[in-house]
Design a protein around this motif. Structure first.
Motif, PDB file in Angstrom:
ATOM      1  N   THR A 110       7.545  -5.644  -0.189  1.00  0.00           N
ATOM      2  CA  THR A 110       6.657  -5.651   0.975  1.00  0.00           C
ATOM      3  C   THR A 110       7.178  -6.604   2.048  1.00  0.00           C
ATOM      4  N   LEU A 111       7.611  -7.800   1.638  1.00  0.00           N
ATOM      5  CA  LEU A 111       8.179  -8.762   2.597  1.00  0.00           C
ATOM      6  C   LEU A 111       9.398  -8.185   3.306  1.00  0.00           C
ATOM      7  N   ARG A 112      10.281  -7.575   2.526  1.00  0.00           N
ATOM      8  CA  ARG A 112      11.500  -6.988   3.081  1.00  0.00           C
ATOM      9  C   ARG A 112      11.161  -5.896   4.096  1.00  0.00           C
ATOM     10  N   GLU A 113      10.227  -5.012   3.736  1.00  0.00           N
ATOM     11  CA  GLU A 113       9.836  -3.926   4.633  1.00  0.00           C
ATOM     12  C   GLU A 113       9.157  -4.466   5.897  1.00  0.00           C
ATOM     13  N   TRP A 114       8.331  -5.491   5.732  1.00  0.00           N
ATOM     14  CA  TRP A 114       7.667  -6.087   6.887  1.00  0.00           C
ATOM     15  C   TRP A 114       8.689  -6.656   7.864  1.00  0.00           C
TER      16      TRP A 114
END
Length: 122
Positions: A110-114
């Motif tokens: 999720t962090l990477r995609e954000w």
């Protein structure tokens, strides 16, 4: 081999980074910093945007940028060693590392995609 176009762009971006960090440290909100920097250089915000992305900085513009940023003539043309991470970058990386380490693989994804999504909006 020295590429003057790349060197000038890197140095101009370093000047903007310094300008932005000083402004933020003094409590100025981040919105409008690009326009304020362009105003300091006595160029249009559109010109600054072009310089940041691809427009080569000619000799006249290089001297103008140096003058308005209090740098000696030729400063923009000199390759510089990276000064390392700025305090703001160090704080950001520490926070990002803390977030990364405090979550599981789904949270990391999720962090990477954000971050990827946020970068496309800039």
């Amino acid at each position: 081999m020295n590429n003057i176009t790349v060197t000038r762009r890197r140095n101009a971006l370093a000047l903007f980074q310094s300008f932005a960090e000083e402004a933020l440290a003094s409590g100025i909100p981040p919105k409008g910093l690009e326009q304020s920097f362009a105003q300091k250089l006595e160029i249009s915000p559109s010109m600054w945007s072009q310089i940041k992305s691809s427009r080569p900085i000619g000799d006249k513009m290089a001297r103008q940028i140096e003058q308005h940023c209090g740098k000696p003539s030729g400063w923009l043309d000199e390759e510089r060693e990276s000064a390392g991470l700025t305090p703001a970058e160090q704080q950001f990386l520490a926070l990002a590392l803390q977030a990364w380490r405090s979550t599981n693989s789904a949270g990391r994804k999720t962090l990477r995609e954000w971050l990827k999504t946020s970068m496309t909006k800039v």
